[in-house]
Enzyme design. Structure first.
Site, PDB file in Angstrom:
ATOM      1  N   ASP A 487       0.819  -1.218   0.000  1.00 15.92           N
ATOM      2  CA  ASP A 487       0.000   0.000   0.000  1.00 15.92           C
ATOM      3  C   ASP A 487       0.850   1.264   0.000  1.00 15.92           C
ATOM      4  OD1 ASP A 487      -2.647  -0.763  -0.043  1.00 15.92           O
ATOM      5  OD2 ASP A 487      -2.755  -1.081   2.112  1.00 15.92           O
TER       6      ASP A 487
HETATM    7  C1  GLC Z   1      -0.477   2.550   6.148  1.00 13.64           C
HETATM    8  C2  GLC Z   1       0.246   1.321   6.634  1.00 13.64           C
HETATM    9  C3  GLC Z   1       0.130   0.211   5.696  1.00 13.64           C
HETATM   10  C4  GLC Z   1      -1.309   0.047   5.352  1.00 13.64           C
HETATM   11  C5  GLC Z   1      -1.859   1.355   4.770  1.00 13.64           C
HETATM   12  C6  GLC Z   1      -3.268   1.262   4.278  1.00 13.64           C
HETATM   13  O1  GLC Z   1       0.152   3.031   5.034  1.00 13.64           O
HETATM   14  O2  GLC Z   1       1.601   1.568   6.835  1.00 13.64           O
HETATM   15  O3  GLC Z   1       0.692  -0.928   6.261  1.00 13.64           O
HETATM   16  O4  GLC Z   1      -1.461  -0.979   4.460  1.00 13.64           O
HETATM   17  O5  GLC Z   1      -1.775   2.296   5.752  1.00 13.64           O
HETATM   18  O6  GLC Z   1      -4.222   1.579   5.212  1.00 13.64           O
HETATM   19  C1  GLC Z   2      -1.392  -3.752   5.515  1.00 13.10           C
HETATM   20  C2  GLC Z   2      -2.638  -3.744   4.676  1.00 13.10           C
HETATM   21  C3  GLC Z   2      -2.493  -4.672   3.489  1.00 13.10           C
HETATM   22  C4  GLC Z   2      -1.239  -4.352   2.745  1.00 13.10           C
HETATM   23  C5  GLC Z   2      -0.018  -4.357   3.655  1.00 13.10           C
HETATM   24  C6  GLC Z   2       1.225  -3.894   2.975  1.00 13.10           C
HETATM   25  O1  GLC Z   2      -1.259  -4.989   6.130  1.00 13.10           O
HETATM   26  O2  GLC Z   2      -3.756  -4.107   5.430  1.00 13.10           O
HETATM   27  O3  GLC Z   2      -3.594  -4.573   2.639  1.00 13.10           O
HETATM   28  O4  GLC Z   2      -1.096  -5.284   1.729  1.00 13.10           O
HETATM   29  O5  GLC Z   2      -0.266  -3.499   4.743  1.00 13.10           O
HETATM   30  O6  GLC Z   2       1.205  -2.551   2.686  1.00 13.10           O
END
Ligand code: GLC
Ligand code: GLC
Length: 817
Positions: A487
């Protein structure tokens, strides 16, 4: 230092000192009514949605931490001294303390000044309420005159609004007290038809429902005025902060025990039967009274607790292993499976790290969560798949998140995460492999929740696949969109404005930046979809999928291979990310795992080569970091990933969620020793002995462990709600132990440490129980050469689906390398 120990027999983790490095929590409820509860009774409850139907308050990120909970106070009426039997909130130094977190319940026991107390908290199956079964025993040699006070703080339903909108909220709070039951009914007068209640089995000496009266001005939870003076104020909340407290007087002879039951619940009335009498403003309590009466009776509580335990016995018995490794055993048999139930229910919404306000259920997350859950309650997995796919966009894309209460896509975050739709193919595949329920593909499912837009689920899978074909970039790789699995790899964001969301800001047209990760994922699910198509007799369709997959594989070889590992992505300038030509972020974990899991590089040695690079550059003793070298500064063209200080989260943290992809890859190349070693590095039970460093619960996986660039290398964060739960479970059960569900049966293909002499798995699968004994006399890591089913040798290593047998089927597998 250790803060407790496992009791595997009871399926409990026993915490033996209250001041754990962080609150160590558990979940109550597994259907519709939920709560989180810490080892000192902190936490809160909600109905279905932690944001929109929050029953009680909790103060996140408070100092001291873990404030707000299911509190009790015991007051010695002779001396005036009082304490909390769960340690918080008075933090009195207890003579004895023990917290047992079990499957869906928590029991906190303590002793102070020869008064013993024990409280078991749980949610009965099928109910929308929680029980606190409290007992108090006098171990003195003289009578004890005690007062017991309960305390919870009601949340005004919408947890976000409750914590911010004080100009309104200080005037809306309303309660009723009737027959000793405290009813919280804020906004019931208008558009809500639900209320909360807090009941007690005993005759009350008094009650309080106004927080500030109970506490007294400028006092805190450790010293409430009502408790200090030994008498409730019988306050009735009007506005301000509705609260629930019962006061019960208990006189105990030496050795005598008294049991008190408290019930906190949620109830809905039919909209036309909200009030009784109908023209009044008084809650109609006819529908809720029988439930309350039922659970205030000790014998019903005992029976409900018994069924909860039996239910978990049943769920967990689907897969049980006896291996030489105690940490693997207890994670697979108990805690990891249990954690998968939590991630299925909560997604990423409510934990000590997730405030319950921020997010709904992630499309990608929830599909992956099915990998670890589907075998326990396939019918709920089916329902989840249909709900999720009904939010899918007509384009094949997906809302990134959906709200559990409304089951609608979340417009605030929208779509455009170009990996999202593929996970649906993975989730559906896992469901069919478990159940053999091919019929699900014919279920009519809406797009974008639009009536009339129904198409068979199979069509949703096709559109998921095609979505990528319609979004191909300059190298022939899939365009990344807002981000892929990571993300925080936001290649079209280019944000220089503080506070702007990295996930929803797009300053580029998105026609250049590409993801090798999505390419790998596309190949993996494309093969899956081809198999599904073939099974449905759609041979042309299967061929088309495989042709596209072959094309993509070629592109990966051409533009996704960097010489010693797979490239991660291409940025908006068409430059590689995760390549030797980069100064920072030369090698990433995700594309290695995903490409190898898709089968790329298995034949020509590239997979082994990439795994050697992972071992060399990314593996640490605490797990495998996400990339190296960490980003030392903010790169506007990379986005959120470079916003984290080096070693944390996606910037070179050990993001446990993707470690299993490498572990699976290691099993695919037959490296059982290394696969298990990697698994053990992040296994919380194996990390119990370094509790002061790890800090999080030793019974559940954490999302992140600080990487080697962080000063706190080895410290875990964001426990419980993480894709790590499902992926590690899936990896341990299906790839290391190798008892793998396939469309046509159960494959037996363990890839284990050479030193293991064998192990036994009991697996319920499509109506039969298989007891699978794996023998490893020659110290191999892989290679089932002989498979005996009830003593008869069968060809290959897939156990066929058999009609239900009355007895367990005995399977013997011998590894010969
Ligand atoms: C923040 C977190 C990440 C997550 C994203 C989406 O960026 O660091 O891990 O997936 O939020 O909500
Ligand atoms: C968090 C989010 C997931 C994402 C991951 C890596 O765990 O929930 O959707 O893939 O971060 O960013």
């Amino acid at each position: 230092m250790r803060y407790g120990h496992f009791d595997d027999q009871q399926r409990e983790y026993v915490i033996t000192r209250p001041n754990t490095p962080l609150p160590w929590i558990n979940y109550l409820g597994c259907e519709a009514y939920f709560g989180i509860i810490s080892n000192t009774a902190g936490g809160y409850s909600f109905y279905r949605d932690a944001r929109l139907r929050r029953l009680t308050r909790y103060r996140y990120n408070n100092a001291p931490f873990d404030v707000g909970g299911r509190y009790l106070y015991i007051r010695d009426n002779d001396s005036g001294e009082f304490w909390s039997p769960s340690w918080q909130p008075t933090c009195t130094k207890l003579d004895k303390y023990e917290c047992r977190h079990g499957m869906g319940y928590t029991t906190i026991s303590s002793s102070y000044s020869k008064i013993e107390a024990q409280t078991t908290y749980f949610v009965p199956l099928g109910e929308t309420l929680e029980i606190w079964k409290f007992s108090v025993t006098n171990r003195r040699n003289k009578p004890a005159k005690l007062s017991i006070f309960s305390s919870i703080e009601f949340c005004l339903w919408d947890a976000q609004d409750d914590a911010t909108n004080f100009q309104r909220n200080f005037s809306t709070g309303q309660v009723e007290v009737n027959n000793g039951v405290i009813y919280h009914k804020t906004e019931y007068r208008e558009r809500r038809n639900h209320f909360a209640y807090f009941a007690c089995s005993e005759k009350l000496a008094g009650f309080d429902t106004q927080r500030d009266t109970f506490l007294g001005a400028y006092r805190s939870w450790d010293n409430p005025a009502a408790v200090e003076r030994g008498k409730s104020f019988n306050s009735v909340a009007h506005g301000w902060a509705p609260h629930g407290s019962h006061h019960v007087k208990v006189n105990l002879k030496p050795g005598e025990t008294k049991e008190i039951i408290f019930v906190l619940g949620y109830h809905e009335n039919p909209v036309d039967k909200k009030f009784d009498p109908p023209d009044s403003q008084t809650i109609n309590k006819q529908t809720v009274k029988p439930v309350i009466a039922k659970y205030l009776k000790g014998k019903n509580v005992v029976a409900a607790f018994q069924s909860l335990r039996e239910n978990w016995d049943g769920l967990l018995s689907t897969y049980q292993v006896q291996s030489p490794d105690i940490h693997a055993n207890r994670m697979v048999n108990i805690w990891n499976a249990y954690q998968c139930m939590a991630t299925f229910n909560m997604s990423r919404s409510a934990s000590f790290y997730e405030s319950g306000i921020g997010r709904g259920l992630g499309f990608r997350d929830s599909n992956q969560d099915l990998l670890g859950f589907v075998h326990m309650v396939p019918s709920r997995a089916r329902e989840r798949i249909l709900d999720l796919s009904a939010t899918q966009l007509k384009s094949g894309g997906a809302f990134h998140q959906y709200q559990p209460l409304t089951k609608r896509g979340n417009n605030d975050i929208g779509s455009g995460f170009n990996d999202d739709p593929h996970w649906l193919i993975l989730g559906v595949g896992a469901y069919i492999k478990e159940t053999g329920d091919w019929g699900i593909l014919d279920e009519p499912v809406q797009f974008e929740n639009e009536p009339g837009s129904e198409q068979p689920l199979y069509e949703h899978l096709r559109r998921s696949f095609n979505y990528t074909l319609e979004r191909i970039g300059p190298h022939g790789l899939p365009l990344i969109g807002r981000a892929d699995w990571n993300d925080c790899l936001n290649l079209n964001c280019f944000s220089d404005t503080p506070g702007q969301s990295f996930q929803t800001t797009t300053n580029k047209d998105g026609k250049v930046a590409e993801s090798v990760f999505i390419a790998g994922l596309f190949v993996m699910v494309g093969k899956e979809l081809a198999t599904i198509a073939k099974k449905r007799g759609l041979n042309k369709e299967a061929e088309r999928c495989l042709a596209e997959v072959a094309k993509m594989e070629k592109v990966i070889y051409q533009h996704g291979w960097d010489g010693a590992w797979f490239v991660r992505a291409y940025d908006d300038f068409g430059k590689p990310i995760g390549s030797k030509v980069c100064k920072e972020g030369k090698i990433f974990i995700e594309s290695q795992g995903m490409c190898i899991m898709a089968g790329i590089g298995l034949k020509d040695g590239k997979a082994r080569r990439a795994l050697a690079s992972v071992n060399k550059h990314l593996a640490t003793k605490h797990g495998i970091v996400l990339q190296q070298p960490a980003f030392s500064k903010y790169y506007i063209h990379l986005g959120e990933i470079s916003s984290y200080p080096p070693g944390y989260k996606e910037n070179a943290g050990i993001f446990c969620h993707n470690n299993p992809w490498i572990i699976i890859s290691e099993t695919m190349v037959g490296n059982g020793n290394r696969a298990f070693d990697y698994y053990t590095r992040i296994n919380p039970s194996a990390r119990e002995k370094i509790g002061d460093l790890h800090r999080c619960e030793p019974y559940v996986f954490a999302q992140m462990i600080a990487g080697k660039d962080a000063p706190t290398h080895g410290e875990a964060k964001n426990s419980w709600l993480t894709g790590t739960a499902a992926w590690t479970y899936f990896t341990a059960t299906q790839w290391i132990l190798g008892i793998r569900t396939e469309f046509d049966g159960l494959r037996v293909d363990p890839v284990i440490p050479a030193k293991w002499k064998g192990f036994t798995v009991t697996r319920r699968f499509r109506g039969n129980t298989y007891v699978i004994e794996v023998k490893n006399p020659k110290g191999k890591q892989r290679g089932v050469k002989k498979l005996l089913v009830n003593g008869k040798e069968i060809a290959g290593n897939v156990l066929p689906v058999l009609p239900p047998q009355s007895k367990p089927i005995h399977v013997e597998a011998v590894l010969e390398g």
